[in-house]
Scaffold this motif. Sequence first.
Motif, short mmCIF file in Angstrom:
data_model
loop_
_atom_site.label_atom_id
_atom_site.label_comp_id
_atom_site.label_asym_id
_atom_site.label_seq_id
_atom_site.Cartn_x
_atom_site.Cartn_y
_atom_site.Cartn_z
N ALA A 286 51.72 -24.22 -50.18
CA ALA A 286 52.27 -25.03 -49.48
C ALA A 286 53.74 -24.79 -49.16
O ALA A 286 54.26 -25.30 -48.05
CB ALA A 286 52.18 -26.29 -50.44
N VAL A 287 54.51 -24.02 -50.09
CA VAL A 287 55.81 -23.54 -49.71
C VAL A 287 56.09 -22.65 -48.71
O VAL A 287 56.63 -22.76 -47.79
CB VAL A 287 56.39 -22.83 -51.18
N GLY A 288 54.91 -21.79 -48.52
CA GLY A 288 55.08 -20.62 -47.47
C GLY A 288 54.71 -21.10 -46.19
O GLY A 288 55.46 -21.26 -44.94
N PHE A 289 53.69 -22.32 -46.14
CA PHE A 289 53.65 -23.07 -44.89
C PHE A 289 54.67 -23.89 -44.55
O PHE A 289 55.09 -23.97 -43.41
CB PHE A 289 52.35 -24.20 -45.47
N ALA A 290 55.44 -24.53 -45.57
CA ALA A 290 56.53 -25.52 -45.09
C ALA A 290 57.91 -24.82 -44.61
O ALA A 290 58.39 -24.94 -43.78
CB ALA A 290 56.91 -26.34 -46.41
N ILE A 291 58.24 -23.74 -45.31
CA ILE A 291 59.48 -22.66 -45.00
C ILE A 291 59.17 -22.11 -43.66
O ILE A 291 59.95 -22.31 -42.90
CB ILE A 291 59.67 -21.84 -46.05
N THR A 292 58.10 -21.77 -43.38
CA THR A 292 57.82 -21.19 -42.04
C THR A 292 57.76 -22.22 -40.83
O THR A 292 58.24 -22.15 -39.82
CB THR A 292 56.28 -20.33 -41.84
N ALA A 293 57.26 -23.38 -41.12
CA ALA A 293 56.88 -24.29 -40.17
C ALA A 293 58.10 -25.12 -39.80
O ALA A 293 58.31 -25.52 -38.76
CB ALA A 293 55.93 -25.35 -40.77
N MET A 294 59.23 -25.06 -40.98
CA MET A 294 60.35 -26.12 -40.31
C MET A 294 61.36 -25.23 -39.70
O MET A 294 62.32 -25.86 -39.06
CB MET A 294 61.02 -26.55 -41.92
N ALA A 295 61.41 -23.92 -39.84
CA ALA A 295 62.51 -23.03 -39.29
C ALA A 295 62.46 -23.28 -37.82
O ALA A 295 63.25 -23.28 -36.94
CB ALA A 295 62.35 -21.62 -39.80
N GLY A 416 49.46 -18.95 -46.06
CA GLY A 416 50.12 -20.57 -46.15
C GLY A 416 51.07 -20.23 -44.88
O GLY A 416 51.37 -21.16 -44.13
N ALA A 417 52.05 -19.14 -44.87
CA ALA A 417 52.82 -19.01 -43.67
C ALA A 417 52.15 -18.98 -42.38
O ALA A 417 52.94 -19.72 -41.32
CB ALA A 417 53.93 -17.79 -43.97
N VAL A 418 51.19 -18.08 -42.24
CA VAL A 418 50.34 -18.11 -40.88
C VAL A 418 49.91 -19.44 -40.48
O VAL A 418 49.95 -20.04 -39.53
CB VAL A 418 49.41 -17.32 -41.00
N LEU A 419 49.30 -20.39 -41.57
CA LEU A 419 48.95 -21.57 -41.18
C LEU A 419 50.16 -22.51 -40.88
O LEU A 419 49.89 -23.19 -39.90
CB LEU A 419 48.22 -22.06 -42.24
N GLY A 420 51.02 -22.37 -41.46
CA GLY A 420 52.35 -23.10 -40.90
C GLY A 420 52.82 -22.87 -39.76
O GLY A 420 53.18 -23.64 -38.90
N SER A 421 52.76 -21.43 -39.24
CA SER A 421 53.36 -21.06 -37.93
C SER A 421 52.19 -21.61 -36.76
O SER A 421 52.70 -22.10 -35.95
CB SER A 421 53.18 -19.31 -37.91
N ALA A 422 50.91 -21.57 -36.98
CA ALA A 422 50.00 -21.71 -36.12
C ALA A 422 49.94 -23.29 -36.11
O ALA A 422 49.98 -24.11 -34.88
CB ALA A 422 48.61 -21.51 -36.42
N ALA A 423 50.21 -24.11 -37.19
CA ALA A 423 50.12 -25.98 -37.09
C ALA A 423 51.20 -26.27 -36.35
O ALA A 423 51.07 -27.11 -35.72
CB ALA A 423 49.95 -26.11 -38.58
N ILE A 424 52.49 -25.50 -36.65
CA ILE A 424 53.66 -26.14 -36.20
C ILE A 424 53.75 -25.97 -34.60
O ILE A 424 54.22 -26.71 -33.74
CB ILE A 424 54.97 -25.69 -36.97
N ALA A 425 53.29 -24.86 -34.13
CA ALA A 425 53.21 -24.51 -32.84
C ALA A 425 52.30 -25.61 -31.93
O ALA A 425 52.72 -26.04 -30.96
CB ALA A 425 52.83 -23.17 -32.55
N ALA A 426 51.08 -25.80 -32.60
CA ALA A 426 50.33 -26.87 -32.12
C ALA A 426 50.85 -28.37 -31.95
O ALA A 426 50.89 -28.92 -30.88
CB ALA A 426 49.10 -26.87 -32.74
N LEU A 427 51.62 -28.55 -33.08
CA LEU A 427 52.31 -29.83 -33.16
C LEU A 427 53.30 -30.25 -32.19
O LEU A 427 53.79 -31.02 -31.64
CB LEU A 427 52.65 -30.05 -34.59
N ILE A 428 54.22 -28.93 -31.97
CA ILE A 428 55.31 -29.19 -31.11
C ILE A 428 54.95 -29.45 -29.87
O ILE A 428 55.38 -30.35 -28.89
CB ILE A 428 56.08 -27.68 -31.30
#
Length: 490
Positions: A286-295, A416-428
Amino acid sequence: MAAPTALKTDLPTDYRPWPALWAMVIGFFMILVDSTIVSVATPAIMKGLDSDVNAVIWVTSAYLLAYAVPLLITGRLGDRIGPKYVYLSGLALFTLASLWCGLTGSIEMLIIARIVQGVGASLMTPQTMAVITRTFPAASRGQAMSLWGATAGVAILVGPLVGGLLVDGPGWEWIFFINIPVGIIAFVFAARLVPKLPTHSHSFDWIGVGLSAVGMFLIVFGIQEGETYNWGTINGILSVPLLIVAGIVVFGLFIFWQSRIKTEPLVPLGLFRDRNFSLSNLAIAAVGFAITAMAFPFMLYAQVVRGLTPTKSALLLVPMAVLAGALSPVVGRLIDRMHPRTITAFGLALCSASLFLLSMVTTTDSPIWLLLVPMGLMGVANAFMWAPLAATATRNLPMASAGAGSGIYNTTRQIGAVLGSAAIAALIEARLTANLPGVPQDMSQRTAGVKLPPQIADGFASAMSQTLLLPAAVLLLGVVAALAFTKPTH
């Protein structure tokens, strides 16, 4: 009390653990900075190597892929060969690949060099945690993990800042050249100060190596590149969803094989019987997801809504980095005294709250100082997340499986970081379409560093604000996991 006694017999009588840890942390900091530093240099690399967006994306994707896929294997390799030698091999490979990256004259060669860099980083990362686990007694491991945690938290935040300064100054090549003197210094210190620890040389699970590598590659590649190909087919041949499903199936076969193998498995599944180890893996994902996704959305907002340069945008992260680094030693002293549930749940909850607050102030006219408030809170949260989670995960690891446990933990963080990167790109993309119908999706690329027109800026800021709610929500899953931690027995 048997574990600490056995631990002492593994080490030279004059061994000092802290200098050895500092020596390894230098290299660990370097590879984590490299995970984020390239994102700021992307436009400059495109111009310098006459490349397009699709090709330059692979400069980062190839590195993250080569970093994440072998982690399970490299963690176990440290148990078999010795963490010192695996770490030094990875550091040498990473440093030489950095020189290659800076000297390359084509985007294709840069991508290949980044793959080699990623393999070097993968060799190094699990060994740092493994040495902490094997050289610091469990009851006093918190302060050591606080240094590891501070390094991880600060490095991920410092990357964009250093990248901006180097790109705006001597040029994009220097984001790689800077690694060379740092790598040489780190190698000399590690060679002198890190002890040669006893190895545990049993049979090596080659079938497990193959299954884990293939499964991890298909999953990570599919998730990482899904948005690039609109979750359809790659060049009309390979289906991205099918790649991910195939990866899950192969990884399922890997887990089945690990449960059946008669000799030593690549991943000892018995480690997951430790409740805190299993929950720590969930929380660090969850931390890896969040830190990657917020930046990513925050940097886009800073550059295309507020018109800040890459360097000035990265300076907004300074309160987070400074407070995380300053508070980590204090938190380290608390880790060994407090229930892990209290300290980690606080950090995760504060990080989630700071992202909710950041979402509220991500507007076209918020004063800059107001943006720094949630950034500062996030720095406090980072100090209470990274080190406590790592210490909780490794506290009860058997010495013979320290590398394997570290490999699992770091693999989980990276996924988690990879998931965060992919998810935030789709959401943006989804929020930009909803907030700015009819506006070209490449607007952010064409206006980086220049303020958007007012009629577009409001919708763009709203889209970035809304995407920040995703990492905030994911961190709440980490809070739930932390609240289920049990009190350590020693």
